[in-house]
Design a protein around this motif. Structure first.
Motif, mmCIF file in Angstrom:
data_model
loop_
_atom_site.group_PDB
_atom_site.id
_atom_site.type_symbol
_atom_site.label_atom_id
_atom_site.label_comp_id
_atom_site.label_asym_id
_atom_site.label_seq_id
_atom_site.Cartn_x
_atom_site.Cartn_y
_atom_site.Cartn_z
ATOM 1 N N CYS A 1 0.819 -1.220 0.000
ATOM 2 C CA CYS A 1 0.000 0.000 0.000
ATOM 3 C C CYS A 1 0.849 1.264 0.000
ATOM 4 C CB CYS A 1 -0.939 -0.009 1.205
ATOM 5 S SG CYS A 1 -2.205 -1.297 1.119
ATOM 6 N N TRP A 2 1.933 1.251 0.785
ATOM 7 C CA TRP A 2 2.735 2.475 0.895
ATOM 8 C C TRP A 2 3.384 2.851 -0.433
ATOM 9 C CZ3 TRP A 2 1.507 5.953 3.867
ATOM 10 C CH2 TRP A 2 1.249 5.769 5.225
ATOM 11 N N ARG A 3 3.886 1.848 -1.181
ATOM 12 C CA ARG A 3 4.559 2.189 -2.430
ATOM 13 C C ARG A 3 3.581 2.775 -3.452
ATOM 14 N NH1 ARG A 3 5.966 -3.984 -4.188
ATOM 15 N NH2 ARG A 3 3.873 -4.673 -4.792
ATOM 16 N N ALA A 4 2.289 2.473 -3.279
ATOM 17 C CA ALA A 4 1.285 3.033 -4.180
ATOM 18 C C ALA A 4 0.985 4.495 -3.857
ATOM 19 C CB ALA A 4 0.009 2.203 -4.118
ATOM 20 N N VAL A 5 0.955 4.844 -2.564
ATOM 21 C CA VAL A 5 0.578 6.215 -2.185
ATOM 22 C C VAL A 5 1.763 7.175 -2.167
ATOM 23 C CG1 VAL A 5 -1.420 5.451 -0.874
ATOM 24 C CG2 VAL A 5 0.772 5.689 0.290
ATOM 25 N N GLU A 6 2.988 6.651 -2.287
ATOM 26 C CA GLU A 6 4.167 7.534 -2.259
ATOM 27 C C GLU A 6 4.157 8.577 -3.374
ATOM 28 O OE1 GLU A 6 7.087 4.250 -0.108
ATOM 29 O OE2 GLU A 6 7.248 4.632 -2.270
ATOM 30 N N PRO A 7 3.916 8.217 -4.636
ATOM 31 C CA PRO A 7 3.876 9.260 -5.677
ATOM 32 C C PRO A 7 2.738 10.256 -5.478
ATOM 33 C CG PRO A 7 3.211 7.118 -6.579
ATOM 34 C CD PRO A 7 3.769 6.863 -5.217
ATOM 35 N N VAL A 8 1.664 9.831 -4.820
ATOM 36 C CA VAL A 8 0.572 10.755 -4.510
ATOM 37 C C VAL A 8 1.071 11.807 -3.526
ATOM 38 C CG1 VAL A 8 -1.789 10.962 -3.653
ATOM 39 C CG2 VAL A 8 -1.089 8.891 -4.867
ATOM 40 N N GLY A 9 1.861 11.367 -2.529
ATOM 41 C CA GLY A 9 2.441 12.309 -1.573
ATOM 42 C C GLY A 9 3.361 13.311 -2.233
ATOM 43 N N LEU B 1 8.736 31.169 9.593
ATOM 44 C CA LEU B 1 8.547 29.816 10.112
ATOM 45 C C LEU B 1 9.228 29.640 11.467
ATOM 46 C CD1 LEU B 1 7.146 27.225 8.982
ATOM 47 C CD2 LEU B 1 9.445 26.376 8.481
ATOM 48 N N LYS B 2 8.471 29.096 12.433
ATOM 49 C CA LYS B 2 8.999 28.863 13.779
ATOM 50 C C LYS B 2 9.108 27.373 14.124
ATOM 51 C CE LYS B 2 7.354 33.227 15.759
ATOM 52 N NZ LYS B 2 6.543 33.857 16.840
ATOM 53 N N ASN B 3 8.237 26.568 13.528
ATOM 54 C CA ASN B 3 8.229 25.134 13.831
ATOM 55 C C ASN B 3 8.272 24.329 12.542
ATOM 56 O OD1 ASN B 3 7.562 25.187 16.887
ATOM 57 N ND2 ASN B 3 5.987 26.481 15.984
ATOM 58 N N PHE B 4 9.211 23.400 12.469
ATOM 59 C CA PHE B 4 9.336 22.539 11.290
ATOM 60 C C PHE B 4 9.456 21.090 11.742
ATOM 61 C CE2 PHE B 4 12.409 20.908 7.858
ATOM 62 C CZ PHE B 4 11.368 20.397 7.105
ATOM 63 N N ASP B 5 8.483 20.277 11.313
ATOM 64 C CA ASP B 5 8.485 18.842 11.606
ATOM 65 C C ASP B 5 8.720 18.087 10.312
ATOM 66 O OD1 ASP B 5 7.899 19.097 14.360
ATOM 67 O OD2 ASP B 5 5.797 19.422 13.895
ATOM 68 N N MET B 6 9.875 17.427 10.231
ATOM 69 C CA MET B 6 10.243 16.649 9.045
ATOM 70 C C MET B 6 9.994 15.178 9.366
ATOM 71 S SD MET B 6 11.775 16.934 5.977
ATOM 72 C CE MET B 6 12.835 16.039 4.828
ATOM 73 N N LEU B 7 8.802 14.683 8.986
ATOM 74 C CA LEU B 7 8.398 13.344 9.393
ATOM 75 C C LEU B 7 7.856 12.499 8.246
ATOM 76 C CD1 LEU B 7 6.254 14.611 12.414
ATOM 77 C CD2 LEU B 7 8.647 13.933 12.509
ATOM 78 N N PRO B 8 8.358 12.639 7.032
ATOM 79 C CA PRO B 8 7.759 11.892 5.920
ATOM 80 C C PRO B 8 8.025 10.395 6.005
ATOM 81 C CG PRO B 8 9.467 13.408 5.148
ATOM 82 C CD PRO B 8 9.465 13.464 6.619
ATOM 83 N N LEU B 9 7.190 9.629 5.312
ATOM 84 C CA LEU B 9 7.355 8.185 5.220
ATOM 85 C C LEU B 9 8.046 7.880 3.898
ATOM 86 C CD1 LEU B 9 3.746 7.474 6.393
ATOM 87 C CD2 LEU B 9 5.761 6.728 7.650
ATOM 88 N N TYR B 10 9.296 7.434 3.982
ATOM 89 C CA TYR B 10 10.075 7.143 2.791
ATOM 90 C C TYR B 10 10.182 5.640 2.570
ATOM 91 C CZ TYR B 10 11.848 11.879 3.639
ATOM 92 O OH TYR B 10 11.960 13.220 3.864
ATOM 93 N N PRO B 11 10.475 5.221 1.323
ATOM 94 C CA PRO B 11 10.743 3.808 1.085
ATOM 95 C C PRO B 11 12.053 3.402 1.741
ATOM 96 C CG PRO B 11 11.205 5.098 -0.888
ATOM 97 C CD PRO B 11 10.548 6.028 0.089
ATOM 98 N N ALA C 1 3.413 10.103 2.992
ATOM 99 C CA ALA C 1 4.247 9.131 2.291
ATOM 100 C C ALA C 1 4.834 9.795 1.054
ATOM 101 C CB ALA C 1 3.417 7.914 1.899
ATOM 102 N N MET C 2 6.123 9.554 0.786
ATOM 103 C CA MET C 2 6.787 10.151 -0.369
ATOM 104 C C MET C 2 7.776 9.147 -0.949
ATOM 105 S SD MET C 2 7.526 13.983 1.172
ATOM 106 C CE MET C 2 7.161 14.975 -0.265
ATOM 107 N N THR C 3 8.151 9.359 -2.192
ATOM 108 C CA THR C 3 9.170 8.517 -2.807
ATOM 109 C C THR C 3 10.539 8.953 -2.307
ATOM 110 O OG1 THR C 3 9.544 9.947 -4.717
ATOM 111 C CG2 THR C 3 7.742 8.354 -4.873
ATOM 112 N N GLY C 4 11.576 8.300 -2.786
ATOM 113 C CA GLY C 4 12.930 8.651 -2.340
ATOM 114 C C GLY C 4 13.529 9.823 -3.081
#
Length: 478
Positions: free
Chosen positions: A230-238, A285-295, A264-267
């Protein structure tokens, strides 16, 4: 009728107090109680105009709104006005839909069958039964799927049509422009989040009563249905969602204070190459959360390539907000090449939270020296990258010395930090209150290890590096 009329004539303060009694305390995010509370507020708004326009209800319901790309979403944005609720909107969530143009038919079929089996197990109290899909179908459905191949093919055709419509919107001009026009109305907007719908969900109450060819969040059980299907399918959507969202922010000229990237994002995270990236204003910008789901090193990207791409993406954001950023969180389960070799001075940063990936210790120490306002550091389930043959103890000392040498007292939180092969360290204390921490340590009923005393003492500058610390961090300690 008279008493009812008098009730609605109550002051806004009293109506607000009555409404607040509906709030379950506390309200965990995404909890069922929270959903029930929001449903109650929506229902209450329908009863009388006094509740429809009650400030407290509008502030609660419209504090954060979702933008999920799709034809109906665009139609609503272009044909209706957001002005009435605009003053209450503080956050916009860009939500990646479950429709993906990258989902093959075989995977779609697997998902539909998985959902049907999950629903049957839920309805019949069989959720804890371990059984392959083939054996389950044979035993419970006489060897036939709940849906025929013809039905699944028809469902897949409809799914692809909807997914391609989303793709066309995300890659075109209509959607970003509609978003930008809406953003121009949001005068009190503070933050933006890029998120994916959580595809993992146990139970079965959320699934349709009868099997249907519609993709829902569902349970993933290896080897019957792998999570990455499922994740590899939604990565390009992200990826496409993020690009469209950045285009929207640039066109609208929005100056946000909070940015969270958790979809979810690709690499391939070439954010600086996005068409509207140069025009993106993150100067507030004061707050930055870098939390993506990568392959995880899955083709066509190696783990090394994903790590380098993620580091470049994080730095691209930091370059735009280095003077104002106060809190940075960089967490995900993948190889990390951050902090990167290029040091970016962050004079206003007060909180740094890193986790779930191996860190580069020398770079972290160097970056901390360029964070003069830092007063909170959190390392969560981290380890160290193996960039050279230096001993483990030497590399961890780079991190510890970065804390010890900092001019500020610091709140230190280590959660399951892998300091030595299979050993993990958890520690939470303020370097300015070593005495209080040691008193609590001594009062423990279950005892403590020498590292729990010596490391905080070293970080606070009360003792020098010693043999106990050295030995604890040796690879053969355990």
């Amino acid at each position: 009728m008279g008493s009812s009329s008098k009730f609605y004539d109550l002051s806004e303060e009293l109506l607000t107090a009555i409404t607040k009694e509906l709030i379950p305390k506390p309200i965990p995010p995404e909890s069922e109680s929270r959903k029930a509370f929001f449903y109650a507020l929506k229902t209450l708004r329908l009863t009388n105009p006094r509740f429809t326009y009650l400030k407290f209800i509008q502030q609660t319901l419209f504090n954060a709104i979702d933008f999920t790309p799709g034809p109906l979403h665009v139609e609503r944005l272009t044909q209706s006005s957001i002005r009435r609720i605009a003053p209450f909107v503080k956050t916009v969530n860009f939500v990646a839909p479950l429709h993906s143009w990258a989902l093959p038919f075989d995977d779609f079929k697997e998902i539909i069958i998985t959902q049907a089996i999950q629903k049957h197990r839920y309805d019949h109290g069989l959720l804890n039964v371990e059984q392959s899909h083939r054996d389950f179908i044979q035993q419970h459905w006489s060897g036939k799927n709940a849906l025929s191949d013809t039905e699944i093919q028809r469902g897949y055709k409809k799914y692809c049509s909807e997914a391609l419509a989303v793709k066309e919107l995300l890659s075109g001009e209509t959607l970003p422009e509609a978003w930008a026009n809406t953003f121009r109305e949001l005068s009190n907007l503070r933050g933006v989040r890029f998120i994916s719908i959580d595809i993992e969900k146990t139970g079965g109450e959320h699934l349709p009563a009868q099997p249907a060819c519609i993709v829902h969040p569902h349970h993933h059980v290896n080897p019957h249905h792998y999570h990455h299907v499922c994740w590899r399918a939604v990565e390009p959507v992200g990826d496409a969602l993020f690009a469209a969202g950045i285009s929207c922010l640039s066109r609208a000229g929005s100056q946000i204070q909070s940015l969270e990237v958790a979809c979810a994002m690709t690499g391939s995270l070439n954010w600086e190459c996005l068409p509207n990236w140069k025009d993106l204003n993150l100067s507030q910008l004061k707050n930055f959360d870098m939390l993506p789901l990568y392959p995880q090193g899955r083709e066509p990207y190696t783990a090394e390539e994903v790590a380098q791409s993620a580091a470049s993406a994080a730095d691209a954001v930091l370059h735009k907000c280095n003077h104002t950023l106060e809190a940075l969180s960089h967490k995900r389960d993948y190889l990390m090449k951050w902090p990167s070799d290029e040091i970016i001075r962050l004079p206003s940063l007060r909180s740094l939270s890193l986790g779930r990936g191996p860190l580069e210790p020398h770079n972290l120490r160097a970056w901390m020296a360029e964070m003069p306002s830092l007063e909170h550091i959190e390392l969560q389930r981290t380890s160290l990258s193996e960039v050279n043959s230096e001993p483990e103890c030497y590399r961890w000392r780079q991190v510890f010395d970065g804390i010890r040498e900092h001019k500020n007292d610091m709140y230190v939180c280590f959660l399951e930090v892998e300091v030595n092969c299979d050993s993990f360290l958890s520690l939470e204390y303020d370097t300015s209150d070593l005495e209080g921490y040691l008193e609590e340590l001594e009062a423990r009923d279950y005892g403590w290890e020498i590292i729990e005393k010596d490391l905080p003492s070293y970080l606070s500058g009360e003792i020098e590096w010693n043999d106990d610390l050295e030995e604890y961090l040796q690879e053969d300690y355990w």
